[in-house]
Write a protein that holds these residues in place. Structure first.
Motif, PDB file in Angstrom:
ATOM      1  N   THR A  28       4.044 -12.686  -9.826  1.00 34.69           N
ATOM      2  CA  THR A  28       2.810 -13.249 -10.382  1.00 34.69           C
ATOM      3  C   THR A  28       1.662 -12.272 -10.149  1.00 34.69           C
ATOM      4  OG1 THR A  28       1.879 -14.316  -8.408  1.00 34.69           O
ATOM      5  CG2 THR A  28       3.671 -15.474  -9.523  1.00 34.69           C
ATOM      6  N   TYR A  29       0.506 -12.615 -10.712  1.00 31.41           N
ATOM      7  CA  TYR A  29      -0.684 -11.777 -10.514  1.00 31.41           C
ATOM      8  C   TYR A  29      -1.228 -11.893  -9.102  1.00 31.41           C
ATOM      9  CZ  TYR A  29      -0.737 -10.913 -15.514  1.00 31.41           C
ATOM     10  OH  TYR A  29      -0.395 -10.505 -16.778  1.00 31.41           O
ATOM     11  N   GLY A  30      -0.689 -12.831  -8.324  1.00 35.03           N
ATOM     12  CA  GLY A  30      -1.126 -12.956  -6.941  1.00 35.03           C
ATOM     13  C   GLY A  30      -0.885 -11.676  -6.163  1.00 35.03           C
ATOM     14  N   ARG A  31       0.169 -10.953  -6.503  1.00 40.53           N
ATOM     15  CA  ARG A  31       0.508  -9.742  -5.761  1.00 40.53           C
ATOM     16  C   ARG A  31      -0.400  -8.567  -6.127  1.00 40.53           C
ATOM     17  NH1 ARG A  31       6.378  -9.708  -7.165  1.00 40.53           N
ATOM     18  NH2 ARG A  31       6.559  -8.194  -5.506  1.00 40.53           N
ATOM     19  N   VAL A  32      -1.202  -8.721  -7.156  1.00 44.82           N
ATOM     20  CA  VAL A  32      -2.136  -7.653  -7.520  1.00 44.82           C
ATOM     21  C   VAL A  32      -3.236  -7.527  -6.466  1.00 44.82           C
ATOM     22  CG1 VAL A  32      -3.796  -6.871  -9.253  1.00 44.82           C
ATOM     23  CG2 VAL A  32      -1.659  -7.950  -9.970  1.00 44.82           C
ATOM     24  N   LEU A  33      -3.571  -8.647  -5.834  1.00 45.45           N
ATOM     25  CA  LEU A  33      -4.619  -8.662  -4.825  1.00 45.45           C
ATOM     26  C   LEU A  33      -4.016  -8.484  -3.438  1.00 45.45           C
ATOM     27  CD1 LEU A  33      -6.589 -11.768  -6.143  1.00 45.45           C
ATOM     28  CD2 LEU A  33      -7.068  -9.356  -6.609  1.00 45.45           C
TER      29      LEU A  33
END
Length: 288
Positions: free
Chosen positions: A238-243
């Motif tokens: 998910t995009y959670g891992r981008v942060l």
């Protein structure tokens, strides 16, 4: 608050010197994307020994029945087409699906094929079929918090021009892409297989459950649902891992069927309402 690392490993098969055989694998095709368990597999076989036709047809029907699978066997002169229908699911949890390709490889591997076909089918049957956690590939690893490696062979292309398989691997912290690639390469070297990592590489991502950010999210969930909230590691990306300090939060509630990457995906309206309230409250608290 945890997401496994994700890689796709492409296996390429070198052509072998072929001797006389009873069957020749003309083509083997299955899979749409590397992150989906294939729901359909088709193999075209040239039958050199025609007396095998009735045996193959009978054995295939019995194999389908024994494994509770759907499939078809079609014959046009000396060319047989085998088709198996399985169940597509997200590759983060491949055991929830039915991999049509590995079942078809398992069946065909019982017979004497040409050298290239035999090599290809042998790898499928002996190292990929029902190997959801990489045990057969020597890449199994388990982290106490993030769980086990998952492995799923999802794309198959075999004909006169190319002979490839793409395996989707999701791994927790504690192992590396390099180690995984090395283990697979060494294991399959006797089969004249070369392995390489293709596409985007996603490293494992984890935010501690003791972090105030994660604690706030769990508190909000518990207050709105009345249920105990727990940390969770997923195999999906998910995009959670981008942060650096990001995580996926919802929206699949406990007890609901996971239908990601399946036909007719759906979500209950009441779940959408409840998730919206949880998100709004969580954002309010986090920005204070």
């Amino acid at each position: 608050n945890g997401e496994k690392g994700i890689i796709s490993c492409e296996l390429s098969f070198e052509s072998q010197k072929s001797e006389a055989s009873k069957l020749k694998l003309a083509s083997f095709t299955s899979g749409l994307r590397s992150n989906m368990v294939p729901s359909e597999a088709v193999a075209v076989v040239n039958i050199i020994k025609l007396e095998l036709i009735d045996i193959l047809a009978h054995d295939f029907d019995r194999f389908l029945e024994e494994n509770q699978l759907k499939g078809t066997f079609e014959l046009a002169e000396d060319i047989a087409t085998f088709k198996i229908t399985g169940k597509a699911v997200h590759a983060q949890d491949p055991k929830q699906g039915i991999n049509a390709a590995t079942y078809l490889g398992e069946f065909l591997n019982r017979y004497q094929f040409d050298a290239d076909g035999s090599n290809y089918l042998s790898v499928i049957a002996n190292y990929l079929h029902k190997d959801f956690n990489g045990h057969l590939l020597n890449i199994y690893w388990e982290d106490e918090v993030m769980g086990q490696v998952t492995s799923s062979a999802n794309v198959f292309r075999y004909d006169t021009d190319e002979k490839q398989i793409i395996i989707n691997i999701r791994h927790p912290k504690g192992t590396t892409n390099e180690k995984i690639l090395q283990e697979i390469s060494e294991l399959l070297q006797p089969f004249a297989v070369s392995a390489k990592i293709i596409g985007d590489i996603k490293l494992p991502h984890y935010v501690s459950a003791e972090d105030s950010f994660i604690k706030t999210l769990l508190e909000v969930y518990e207050e709105h649902t009345g249920e105990k909230g727990d940390e969770c590691t997923i195999g999906g990306g998910t995009y959670g891992r981008v942060l650096e300090k990001g995580c996926a939060f919802g929206a699949l509630f406990p007890g609901r069927e996971n239908v990601m990457h399946q036909p007719n995906e759906y979500m209950y309206v009441e779940d959408i309402y409840q998730a919206t309230a949880i998100y709004a409250d969580a954002i309010y608290r986090l920005v204070q």
